[in-house]
Design an enzyme around this catalytic site. Structure first.
Site, PDB file in Angstrom:
ATOM      1  N   SER A   1       0.864  -1.181   0.096  1.00 27.61           N
ATOM      2  CA  SER A   1       0.084   0.270  -0.017  1.00 27.61           C
ATOM      3  C   SER A   1       1.061   1.199  -0.060  1.00 27.61           C
ATOM      4  CB  SER A   1      -0.900   0.181   1.044  1.00 27.61           C
ATOM      5  OG  SER A   1      -1.597   1.354   1.502  1.00 27.61           O
TER       6      SER A   1
ATOM      7  N   TYR B   1      -2.901  -0.375  10.236  1.00 27.36           N
ATOM      8  CA  TYR B   1      -3.150  -0.671   8.658  1.00 27.36           C
ATOM      9  C   TYR B   1      -1.422  -0.533   8.207  1.00 27.36           C
ATOM     10  CZ  TYR B   1      -4.231  -1.034   3.871  1.00 27.36           C
ATOM     11  OH  TYR B   1      -4.432  -1.039   2.478  1.00 27.36           O
TER      12      TYR B   1
END
Length: 260
Positions: free
Chosen positions: A134, A147
Site C-alpha cells: 500500500s 494498517y
C-alpha cells in the site's frame, strides 16, 4: 497453461486481476472468505476458475487449497497474496480485537501464503510471489497506524524474500497502490462520520481503478522491479518521502482523515 492463485479474489483488485490473467489464457484459482463474491468473480471471467472459500489465517486451508489447485498440472506460476482488510481512526481508539484481526489478516495471512506457497512456487521455473502492499507502506499514515504497520511489514517481507529466493529462481514483487476504487473505501474510520471514500475525495486525492491495479500486477510479474507504485498518490508519496520528508511529516501531523 500458466496458473495464478489469488487471495481476496471475491472483489476489487483480486477480481480485476483474475479477469485480466484469465483473458490472457492463464488458469485462475480464487480464494476468499466471501463465497458469494467468489462465485461472482468466477462467473465474470471467460474461463473456468477454481474457487476456494478460505481464510488466509488458516494454514491448513492454505495447504488444502494449493494442493487442490496444483493437482492437475503441478504448476503455480504466480501466488498473489492480495487479501487484506482496512482499518482507520485514532490508534488509541482501536480495540485490541480489531488490532489483532488486522495484523492477522494483513500480515500473518501474507506470511502464511509466502511460507506455505514457497514449496509450490519452487517447483515452477520462473514463478513469482506477488504481494499487495500500500502507499501506506511508503510513509506511516496518520489515522491508519495499524494498517500502515502491516503494509510496511509486507513491503519488508517482499524486499527480504526478493533477496532470499533469487538464487532459487523465484521472483518476489509487491504492488504499492494508492487509494483504489473498491468497496473497501465505503467503510468509515472510527471517530469519523465520513467514509474513507468521502475523505479521500474531500482531500482532493484521486481514486485509481481496480483495472489499473490488475494491469500493474501483470506488469510486476513480468518485469524486474521489486516495488510497483500504482496511481498518482502513491507516486507522489514516494517522491515526497525521498525528497521532501519534512513536508510529508508536517502533513501527517495535521492528522488527515482522523477527525472528520
Amino acid at each position: 497453461m500458466q496458473a495464478i492463485f489469488i487471495t481476496g479474489g471475491g472483489s476489487g483488485i483480486g477480481r480485476a486481476t483474475a479477469q485480466l490473467f484469465a483473458a490472457k489464457g492463464w488458469r485462475v484459482g480464487l480464494a476468499d472468505v466471501d463465497a458469494g463474491g467468489l462465485a461472482q468473480t468466477a462467473a465474470s471471467i471467460d474461463a473456468d476458475a477454481a474457487t476456494y472459500v478460505m481464510d488466509v489465517r488458516d494454514r491448513e486451508a492454505w495447504v488444502a487449497a494449493l494442493d487442490a489447485f496444483t493437482a492437475a498440472s503441478g504448476r503455480l506460476d504466480v501466488l498473489f497474496n492480495n487479501a487484506g482488510i482496512p482499518a482507520g481512526g485514532p490508534f488509541e481508539a482501536m480495540g485490541f480485537d480489531e488490532i489483532d484481526r488486522v495484523v492477522a489478516v494483513n500480515l500473518m495471512g501474507v506470511l502464511n501464503g509466502a511460507r506455505i506457497g514457497h514449496a509450490y512456487l519452487a517447483k515452477t521455473p520462473g514463478s513469482c510471489l506477488l504481494n499487495t502492499a500500500s502507499a501506506s507502506a511508503i510513509y506511516g499514515s496518520a489515522g491508519l497506524a495499524t494498517y500502515s504497520a502491516t503494509k510496511f511489514a509486507v513491503r519488508a517481507l517482499t524486499e527480504a524474500l526478493d533477496g532470499e529466493w533469487h538464487a532459487q529462481g523465484i521472483k518476489v514483487r509487491a504492488l504499492v497502490p494508492g487509494f483504489i476504487d473498491t468497496p473497501l473505501l465505503d467503510g468509515a474510520p472510527q471517530g469519523s462520520n465520513r467514509s474513507i471514500r468521502e475523505a479521500v475525495i474531500g482531500a482532493g486525492l484521486e481514486l485509481t481503478s481496480a483495472d489499473a491495479v490488475a494491469q500493474a500486477a501483470w506488469d510486476a510479474v513480468h518485469n524486474d522491479r521489486v516495488l510497483t507504485y500504482v496511481g498518482a498518490t502513491a507516486r507522489r508519496l514516494a517522491f515526497a518521502a525521498r525528497w521532501m520528508p519534512g513536508r510529508l511529516r508536517k502533513r501527517m501531523q495535521r492528522g488527515f482523515g482522523t477527525t472528520e
